[in-house]
Design an enzyme around this catalytic site. Structure first.
Site, PDB file in Angstrom:
ATOM      1  N   LYS A 158       0.863  -1.190   0.000  1.00  0.00           N
ATOM      2  CA  LYS A 158       0.000   0.000   0.000  1.00  0.00           C
ATOM      3  C   LYS A 158       0.891   1.228   0.000  1.00  0.00           C
ATOM      4  CE  LYS A 158      -4.044   1.904   0.080  1.00  0.00           C
ATOM      5  NZ  LYS A 158      -3.506   2.851  -0.921  1.00  0.00           N
ATOM      6  N   LYS A 175       4.878   2.684   8.560  1.00  0.00           N
ATOM      7  CA  LYS A 175       3.663   3.440   8.892  1.00  0.00           C
ATOM      8  C   LYS A 175       2.456   2.518   9.066  1.00  0.00           C
ATOM      9  CE  LYS A 175       3.162   7.155   6.549  1.00  0.00           C
ATOM     10  NZ  LYS A 175       2.907   8.080   5.423  1.00  0.00           N
ATOM     11  N   LYS A 232       5.376   1.818  -2.930  1.00  0.00           N
ATOM     12  CA  LYS A 232       5.374   3.200  -3.422  1.00  0.00           C
ATOM     13  C   LYS A 232       5.668   3.173  -4.912  1.00  0.00           C
ATOM     14  CE  LYS A 232       4.835   7.357  -1.548  1.00  0.00           C
ATOM     15  NZ  LYS A 232       3.882   7.688  -0.476  1.00  0.00           N
ATOM     16  N   THR A 271      -5.100  13.045   5.645  1.00  0.00           N
ATOM     17  CA  THR A 271      -3.727  13.159   6.145  1.00  0.00           C
ATOM     18  C   THR A 271      -3.576  14.396   7.014  1.00  0.00           C
ATOM     19  OG1 THR A 271      -2.917  12.068   4.144  1.00  0.00           O
ATOM     20  CG2 THR A 271      -1.297  13.204   5.494  1.00  0.00           C
ATOM     21  N   ASN A 325      -3.034  19.688   0.314  1.00  0.00           N
ATOM     22  CA  ASN A 325      -4.067  18.986   1.081  1.00  0.00           C
ATOM     23  C   ASN A 325      -3.666  18.774   2.536  1.00  0.00           C
ATOM     24  OD1 ASN A 325      -5.832  18.778  -1.052  1.00  0.00           O
ATOM     25  ND2 ASN A 325      -5.162  16.732  -1.661  1.00  0.00           N
ATOM     26  N   SER A 374      -7.549   5.451   3.395  1.00  0.00           N
ATOM     27  CA  SER A 374      -7.407   4.575   2.228  1.00  0.00           C
ATOM     28  C   SER A 374      -7.794   3.140   2.594  1.00  0.00           C
ATOM     29  CB  SER A 374      -5.964   4.607   1.707  1.00  0.00           C
ATOM     30  OG  SER A 374      -5.708   5.777   0.972  1.00  0.00           O
TER      31      SER A 374
END
Length: 431
Positions: A85, A109, A121, A205, A236, A364
């Site tokens: 992810k 994370k 990523k 976030t 954001n 997510s």
């Protein structure tokens, strides 16, 4: 002695811990946490080697009829706890070692917040500002086709990152679905609501950063209302965090983005600034604040400092200038290990990125779950679930930090690495 020689000589140059880039920083962080892993330390090399790295050529026809080639990446760092992810970024400085580090930090994370994901990523080396929307669509679709063999709802789930957004995810989902011959909404997250996206995702976030900051303030007995806040980055993440601080009564006194730095000792009206940037390239020129140099940003005295731009922003060159009580990392890897040591010695309470900016991947996860069940929650439910999970994650890491007498960053890595390596150990090696 034999294992030391084997390990040293088997590492490629870009895995060198002396490299001061993002991957080198990550390797140093793993070395720092290894003494706390006990018997799981025998598996630590697992964390230093990405499971899979894919480099792809992305050829597209530009609007003027010429053919351009871009280099794309998708790295799956670890999938012991679940599918990969992590986001996909479009940036002219994207390179393999950076994507490797970002994937590794996603592993940490996701484990630190206890989500059932591994870390991944992706990125394309492209200056997105120089290309039309149709050109970016062609780049996105070709890239998705090239990495399609390793992504999927149960394999690896991309999401937005720097210079990508819900439209990018819609193109990725559509391309993957066309190649699969069936609509697959769960292949990406951060999608438009019309395609199975989750309410609350855009602000997630930044909201998580704010929640983590509030929890840190409790640890220090510090009130948020009336406090001074510095924010680097006004997208954001930084924009949402700044707005939530502003609405809670804090004074956001200094903000920096790609256009420059603005300052107002009485606090910047964030709602007015958000309206301003809708019609301007960035924050510079905002009439209710004064322009100052980018270097002076770090020297402004505050209670909260929120770096929410790119990695390697706080280094040995500017760490001594910083005058804040709580640093909450909205970006990935904004603080180098050397700067981290300097700030810790100065008594700065650092909330590491792997906790503080986990709000995005948390929502997510909610989106992924909703897509599988085809049952969607309200934005209020999303925000409540997010805030509860973020608070619980912060508290568990804070407890480990107090138990071992270490920083929150080291504690977060202890929690995350233990969870990852426990999964690795009980799964065993195949074949």
């Amino acid at each position: 002695m034999t294992s030391e020689i084997t390990t040293s000589h088997s590492l490629p140059s870009y895995l060198n811990p002396n490299d001061l880039g993002a991957w080198g920083i990550y390797l140093q962080q793993i070395d720092r946490v290894t003494p706390y892993l006990g018997s799981l330390g025998r598996w630590v090399e697992t964390l230093k080697r990405p499971k899979r790295s894919l480099i792809v050529d992305v050829p597209v026809e530009l609007d003027n009829g010429t053919i351009a080639h871009f280099e794309g990446y998708r790295v799956q760092h670890n999938t012991s706890r679940g599918p990969g992810k992590g986001g996909v970024r479009f940036h002219q400085d994207v390179c393999l070692s950076e994507v490797m580090a970002l994937a590794a930090w996603m592993s940490i994370k996701n484990a630190a917040v206890n989500l059932p994901f591994g870390g991944a990523k992706g990125g394309i080396r492209i200056d997105a500002r120089k290309y039309s929307k149709k050109e970016l669509e062609r780049v996105t679709r070709r890239y998705t086709s090239e990495i399609g063999l390793i992504i999927g709802p149960t394999k690896d789930i991309p999401a937005p990152d720097v210079n990508t957004n819900s439209q990018t995810m819609a193109w990725m989902m559509d391309t993957y679905s066309m190649n699969e011959g069936a609509t697959s909404t769960g292949v990406v997250t951060g999608k438009p609501i019309a395609l199975g996206g989750s309410l609350g995702r855009i602000e997630a976030t930044g909201r998580g950063v704010f929640v983590a900051a509030c929890e840190a303030a409790k640890d220090l007995g510090l009130g948020v209302s009336g406090s001074r806040v510095a924010v680097q980055g006004f997208g954001n993440v930084g924009g949402t965090a700044a707005r939530l601080f502003h609405e809670t009564g804090a004074k956001v006194v200094v903000i920096q983005d790609h256009t420059g730095t603005i300052f107002n000792e009485n606090g910047i009206n964030i709602h007015d600034l958000l309206n301003y940037v809708e019609d301007h390239p960035g924050i510079m020129g905002f009439p209710e604040a004064t322009a100052i140099s980018n270097e002076d940003f770090w020297a402004v005295a505050t209670e909260f400092l929120i770096p929410a731009a790119l990695e390697n922003q706080i280094t040995i060159k500017n760490a001594d200038q910083i005058k804040t009580k709580i640093l909450v990392e909205g970006a990935n890897g904004p603080t180098t290990p050397e700067a981290d040591d300097i700030l810790t010695q100065k008594g700065v309470h650092i909330v590491p990125d792997v906790i503080s900016n986990a709000g995005g991947v948390t929502v997510s996860y909610f989106e992924w779950v909703q897509d599988f069940s085809s049952f969607f929650w309200s934005e209020e439910e999303i925000n409540q679930r997010l805030e509860r999970l973020m608070r619980d994650a912060y508290r568990s890491v804070s407890d480990v930090a107090k138990h071992h007498g270490v920083s929150l960053r080291t504690a977060a890595f202890i929690v995350a690495c233990t969870r990852i390596l426990e999964a690795r150990e009980v799964r065993g090696l195949y074949p």
